[in-house]
Motif scaffolding. Structure first.
Motif, mmCIF file in Angstrom:
data_model
loop_
_atom_site.group_PDB
_atom_site.id
_atom_site.type_symbol
_atom_site.label_atom_id
_atom_site.label_comp_id
_atom_site.label_asym_id
_atom_site.label_seq_id
_atom_site.Cartn_x
_atom_site.Cartn_y
_atom_site.Cartn_z
ATOM 1 N N LEU A 21 0.828 -1.203 0.000
ATOM 2 C CA LEU A 21 0.000 0.000 0.000
ATOM 3 C C LEU A 21 0.864 1.255 0.000
ATOM 4 C CD1 LEU A 21 -2.838 1.192 0.090
ATOM 5 C CD2 LEU A 21 -2.710 1.076 2.573
ATOM 6 N N TRP A 22 1.955 1.238 0.763
ATOM 7 C CA TRP A 22 2.860 2.380 0.793
ATOM 8 C C TRP A 22 3.472 2.615 -0.587
ATOM 9 C CZ3 TRP A 22 8.221 2.691 0.114
ATOM 10 C CH2 TRP A 22 8.780 3.923 0.408
ATOM 11 N N GLY A 25 0.792 3.881 -2.920
ATOM 12 C CA GLY A 25 0.474 5.254 -2.550
ATOM 13 C C GLY A 25 1.547 6.235 -2.974
ATOM 14 N N ASP A 29 -1.993 8.287 -5.860
ATOM 15 C CA ASP A 29 -2.421 8.810 -4.554
ATOM 16 C C ASP A 29 -2.898 7.664 -3.653
ATOM 17 O OD1 ASP A 29 -5.812 9.389 -4.662
ATOM 18 O OD2 ASP A 29 -4.714 8.832 -6.479
ATOM 19 N N GLU A 30 -2.817 7.890 -2.346
ATOM 20 C CA GLU A 30 -3.080 6.840 -1.365
ATOM 21 C C GLU A 30 -4.525 6.351 -1.413
ATOM 22 O OE1 GLU A 30 -2.687 5.977 3.405
ATOM 23 O OE2 GLU A 30 -1.766 7.769 2.565
ATOM 24 N N THR A 31 -5.463 7.245 -1.676
ATOM 25 C CA THR A 31 -6.867 6.836 -1.736
ATOM 26 C C THR A 31 -7.100 5.853 -2.872
ATOM 27 O OG1 THR A 31 -7.504 8.990 -0.846
ATOM 28 C CG2 THR A 31 -9.232 7.688 -1.890
ATOM 29 N N ALA A 33 -4.881 3.908 -4.216
ATOM 30 C CA ALA A 33 -4.183 2.672 -3.865
ATOM 31 C C ALA A 33 -5.018 1.837 -2.905
ATOM 32 C CB ALA A 33 -2.828 2.995 -3.245
ATOM 33 N N ARG A 34 -5.634 2.481 -1.906
ATOM 34 C CA ARG A 34 -6.473 1.751 -0.946
ATOM 35 C C ARG A 34 -7.690 1.133 -1.625
ATOM 36 N NH1 ARG A 34 -5.558 2.241 4.486
ATOM 37 N NH2 ARG A 34 -4.032 3.794 5.076
#
Length: 70
Positions: A21-22, A25, A29-31, A33-34
């Protein structure tokens, strides 16, 4: 031998997902990726296992004295 491998896999999966996830991200962007990781895990493992893994992943990010909620 199989039980040892299953035990190791069960406890190493959450930290591995945190690293994935890191990395995702960092690239996107992290969103996004999640959302992507969540949808892939649901397809692969099913709803209940996905939620269990996400909880383990979220809990593995805590250290004593620190509350980092993502």
């Amino acid at each position: 031998m199989g039980a040892a491998l299953a035990f190791y896999s069960a406890f190493s999966l959450a930290p591995l997902l945190v690293v994935i996830l890191w990395l995702l991200g960092w690239i996107v962007d992290e969103t996004s990726a999640r959302v992507f990781l969540r949808s892939q895990m649901e397809l692969l493992f099913g709803q209940s296992t996905m939620e269990l893994l996400l909880d383990a992943m979220r809990d593995s990010q805590y250290t004593e004295g620190t509350t980092r909620r993502g």
